[in-house]
Enzyme design. Structure first.
Site, short mmCIF file in Angstrom:
data_model
loop_
_atom_site.label_atom_id
_atom_site.label_comp_id
_atom_site.label_asym_id
_atom_site.label_seq_id
_atom_site.Cartn_x
_atom_site.Cartn_y
_atom_site.Cartn_z
CG HIS A 52 42.25 55.41 -42.76
ND1 HIS A 52 42.87 54.34 -42.19
CD2 HIS A 52 40.92 55.12 -42.72
CE1 HIS A 52 41.98 53.44 -41.83
NE2 HIS A 52 40.80 53.88 -42.12
P1 TYD Z 1 44.08 50.01 -42.79
O1 TYD Z 1 42.65 50.23 -43.15
O2 TYD Z 1 45.11 50.95 -43.33
O3 TYD Z 1 44.14 49.91 -41.21
P2 TYD Z 1 44.80 50.93 -40.15
O4 TYD Z 1 44.47 52.30 -40.63
O5 TYD Z 1 44.16 50.59 -38.87
O6 TYD Z 1 46.25 50.62 -40.17
O7 TYD Z 1 44.47 48.53 -43.21
C1 TYD Z 1 45.73 47.97 -42.95
C2 TYD Z 1 46.10 47.05 -44.10
O8 TYD Z 1 45.14 46.00 -44.22
C3 TYD Z 1 46.14 47.76 -45.45
O9 TYD Z 1 47.24 47.24 -46.18
C4 TYD Z 1 44.87 47.36 -46.13
C5 TYD Z 1 44.57 46.00 -45.54
N1 TYD Z 1 43.13 45.75 -45.41
C6 TYD Z 1 42.53 44.82 -46.26
O10 TYD Z 1 43.18 44.21 -47.12
N2 TYD Z 1 41.19 44.59 -46.11
C7 TYD Z 1 40.43 45.23 -45.19
O11 TYD Z 1 39.20 44.98 -45.08
C8 TYD Z 1 41.07 46.21 -44.34
C9 TYD Z 1 40.29 46.96 -43.31
C10 TYD Z 1 42.41 46.42 -44.49
#
Ligand code: TYD
Length: 136
Positions: A52
């Site tokens: 992302h």
């Molecule tokens: P995401 O940033 O999509 O991580 P990755 O790309 O590594 O899978 O986050 C995964 C999930 O966690 C998504 O549902 C959003 C949630 N999240 C939070 O609620 N707070 C945060 O600070 C982060 C980084 C993620």
């Protein structure tokens, strides 16, 4: 802004016979005010994370334990970094598509972030990211 701004920042390391201590101070070791910390752990074998981009978020990505690879892509150029030391962090500026992979089984990835979590700051789709890259 671009991948040329994504650089390894070497953090202070205090060492003595008891072990090592590193630290990070906002606006001193990192070029932003720290508002959030999150971490990836218990990472499944073969899993990748990220894939992302962020509109405004700045981050410092640290391999607090173990090692992993991170690819940064500004829509034109790409760079690959291998993180494997708790006193080294990769600074990731805004408007970078990132992908983390090749995690070792003991990997803990700590991310220091300039903003609170905000889903509207994300590009979840590479095409949407590229549209905005081309506008800039
Ligand atoms: P995401 O940033 O999509 O991580 P990755 O790309 O590594 O899978 O986050 C995964 C999930 O966690 C998504 O549902 C959003 C949630 N999240 C939070 O609620 N707070 C945060 O600070 C982060 C980084 C993620």
């Amino acid at each position: 802004m671009g991948v040329h701004e994504c650089k390894i920042i070497e953090l202070p390391k205090m060492e003595d016979d008891r072990g090592s201590l590193s630290f990070v101070e906002s606006d001193s070791h990192i070029p932003f005010d720290l508002q959030r910390i999150y971490y990836l752990y218990n990472i499944s074998e073969g899993a990748s994370r990220g894939a992302h981009g962020h509109k405004k978020l700045q981050q410092l990505v640290i391999a607090m334990s173990g090692h992993f690879t991170i690819e940064v892509d500004d829509g034109g150029d790409k760079k690959i970094f291998h993180l494997d030391k708790p006193n080294l962090g990769l600074y990731v500026c805004p408007m970078i598509w990132r992908h983390l992979y090749d995690f070792s089984p003991d990997a803990v990835c700590v991310v220091l972030a300039s903003l609170h979590y905000d889903e509207s700051d994300y590009y979840r789709n590479y095409e949407d990211f590229m549209k905005d890259v081309k506008k800039q």
